[in-house]
Write a protein that holds these residues in place. Structure first.
Motif, PDB file in Angstrom:
ATOM      1  N   GLU A 218       0.843  -1.205   0.000  1.00  4.54           N
ATOM      2  CA  GLU A 218       0.000   0.000   0.000  1.00  4.54           C
ATOM      3  C   GLU A 218       0.880   1.258   0.000  1.00  4.54           C
ATOM      4  O   GLU A 218       0.656   2.182  -0.785  1.00  4.54           O
ATOM      5  N   ASP A 219       1.870   1.275   0.870  1.00  9.94           N
ATOM      6  CA  ASP A 219       2.744   2.451   0.967  1.00  9.94           C
ATOM      7  C   ASP A 219       3.488   2.700  -0.345  1.00  9.94           C
ATOM      8  O   ASP A 219       3.520   3.828  -0.847  1.00  9.94           O
ATOM      9  N   PHE A 222       1.058   3.714  -3.179  1.00  8.92           N
ATOM     10  CA  PHE A 222       0.512   5.067  -2.961  1.00  8.92           C
ATOM     11  C   PHE A 222       1.544   6.111  -3.354  1.00  8.92           C
ATOM     12  O   PHE A 222       1.235   7.098  -4.023  1.00  8.92           O
ATOM     13  N   GLN A 223       2.792   5.872  -2.936  1.00 13.35           N
ATOM     14  CA  GLN A 223       3.844   6.840  -3.240  1.00 13.35           C
ATOM     15  C   GLN A 223       4.158   6.883  -4.727  1.00 13.35           C
ATOM     16  O   GLN A 223       4.628   7.893  -5.239  1.00 13.35           O
ATOM     17  N   THR A 227      -3.261   5.629  -6.056  1.00 11.71           N
ATOM     18  CA  THR A 227      -3.894   5.993  -4.790  1.00 11.71           C
ATOM     19  C   THR A 227      -5.279   5.383  -4.633  1.00 11.71           C
ATOM     20  O   THR A 227      -5.795   5.311  -3.531  1.00 11.71           O
TER      21      THR A 227
END
Lengths: 280, 152
Positions: A218-219, A222-223, A227
């Motif tokens: 997820e991290d 997202f980065q 998103t």
């Protein structure tokens, strides 16, 4: 309260303000006997700092689960997971599905093109990868997107990923409700697990074995700009899957979608413009 | 009376905003990350801390304790929120401000930047009023008998 103290605070001459102050003091001030303002200010400040530090430390722990287990099929923390049927497949179109088991639109897309993806992966016509996202956890709270994905990977360890994956979407709770642990446990036998395999799955699930891995995906995604969910990539190009369905998502052009995946390239008019292009 | 009104409005909104977010730290963290201003991990920490700060400052304002300092902090918060929302709008991001929980990316047509900015401008006005005139009725500062600007 005296009438004077109710007047607007603006524009009062100094004399009036002093009179009002005197009245307020006369009305029951504790200024002479109570603790000094500096003392109270110090206490408030210290309490505030402690409260902030405690909350930040506790939340930092809940947000970032500890654990280092990387599931078979992922190159490492933060890396997408290769579907068991696609391990060792090379030179085929790479399809990466970013999904969240709690996301209603993901369920819709899964119902529409999930069977195509599954069949093409099983036929080794594509290399299918998954990026597990926790978008709904981040929007409405809870951690059950993460738990569901971790439990799906536990099922993969027992050779039951496709069935558990299917069960998760078939039994998706209505937003904003989470999957309960009991619900997730009940899906394992429905996905065909029994005996020692079921026990192994349960141990893996109870330990939250892949929580940290799912959080890392997820991290990382997202980065990278992924998103929202669902997102479907063909190679590094985001696919506008909406072009293959009607307004309601009830009927799908599965033939067209299959042709797109097999071709390995996304025509300009089928690129999803709200998502970034990714490497690979 | 205007001072009391400003305290209750600004303080009340801060308490509500903080209370709605403090129970969902991951949501709050993601809401700050969505602004794409701070580094990813720092943004998460800010998201975790912010609700607590909002509740504390809001409580101080509502009871009227250290009104001036509380109003300065609240005004700085509003300024930061305005800058955050303004830059998101200017850069073409599609996010919800996450002011009262939720937050993060929304569909391009679902942003509410104008109303979010208008609300925060109104709250900033309350804060600046109290910085200039911290003394107000029904406040701990007033009952204390000291000047509200002395310490607070």
């Amino acid at each position: 309260m005296s009438k004077g103290s109710g007047k607007p605070t603006g524009g009062a001459p100094a004399g009036t303000a002093a009179q009002r102050k005197a009245k307020v003091q006369a009305a029951g001030s504790t200024s002479s006997s109570g603790p000094s303002r500096v003392m109270v200010a110090a206490v408030v400040l210290v309490v505030a700092i402690i409260a902030v530090v405690v909350v930040v430390v506790l939340n930092g722990r809940s947000d970032k689960p500890s654990g280092t287990a990387v599931p078979t099929g992922a190159a490492g923390m933060g890396a997408v997971w290769v579907d068991p049927a696609s391990r060792g497949v090379t030179g085929k179109p790479v399809v990466t599905v970013y999904e969240d088991f709690r996301c209603p639109v993901c369920k819709l897309v899964e119902a529409g093109v999930g069977p195509v993806l599954r069949r093409l992966a099983d036929e080794k016509a594509i290399e299918l990868r998954y990026g597990f996202k926790t978008v709904i956890d981040s929007k409405v709270g809870g951690h059950s997107s993460r738990t569901a994905a971790s439990d799906a990977l536990c099922a993969a360890d027992q050779g039951a990923y496709p069935a558990y994956h299917e069960q998760l979407f078939a039994n998706q709770p209505e937003e904003p409700n989470p999957y309960t642990d009991a619900e997730l446990n009940a899906l394992a036998p429905k996905a065909g697990l029994s005996g020692t395999q079921l026990q192994a799955w349960q141990r893996c699930a109870d330990a939250g074995t892949y929580d940290a891995y799912v959080a890392s995906v997820e991290d990382t995604s997202f980065q990278a700009g992924v998103t929202g969910t669902p997102a479907i990539y063909l190679g590094g190009t985001p696919v506008n899957w909406g072009a293959y369905t009607d307004q309601t998502g009830s009927s799908w052009d599965t033939t067209g979608f299959e042709q797109l995946l097999r071709s390995g390239t996304v025509p300009a008019d089928r690129v999803e413009n709200s998502l970034p292009t990714l490497k690979d | 009376m205007l001072g009391l009104l400003a305290r209750v409005v600004l303080g009340g909104v801060l308490i509500a905003a903080g209370a709605l977010k403090v129970t969902e730290p991951d949501v709050a963290a993601r809401a700050v990350q969505a602004y794409q201003v701070l580094p990813y991990d720092l943004a998460a920490t800010v998201g975790h801390a912010l609700p607590v700060v909002e509740i504390i400052v809001g409580l101080l304002l509502v009871v009227g304790l250290f009104t001036r300092v509380s109003a300065v902090v609240a005004s700085l918060l509003m300024l930061a929120f305005l800058v955050g929302i303004g830059q998101a709008w200017a850069r073409g991001l599609s996010i919800d401000c996450g002011c009262f929980g939720g937050g993060g990316q929304v569909a391009p047509g679902q942003t509410r930047y104008v109303s979010e900015i208008a609300r925060d401008l109104g709250l900033l006005a309350c804060g600046l009023w109290l910085v200039r005139r911290p003394r107000s009725v029904a406040s701990v500062d007033a009952r204390w008998g000291g000047r509200a600007g002395d310490v607070g």
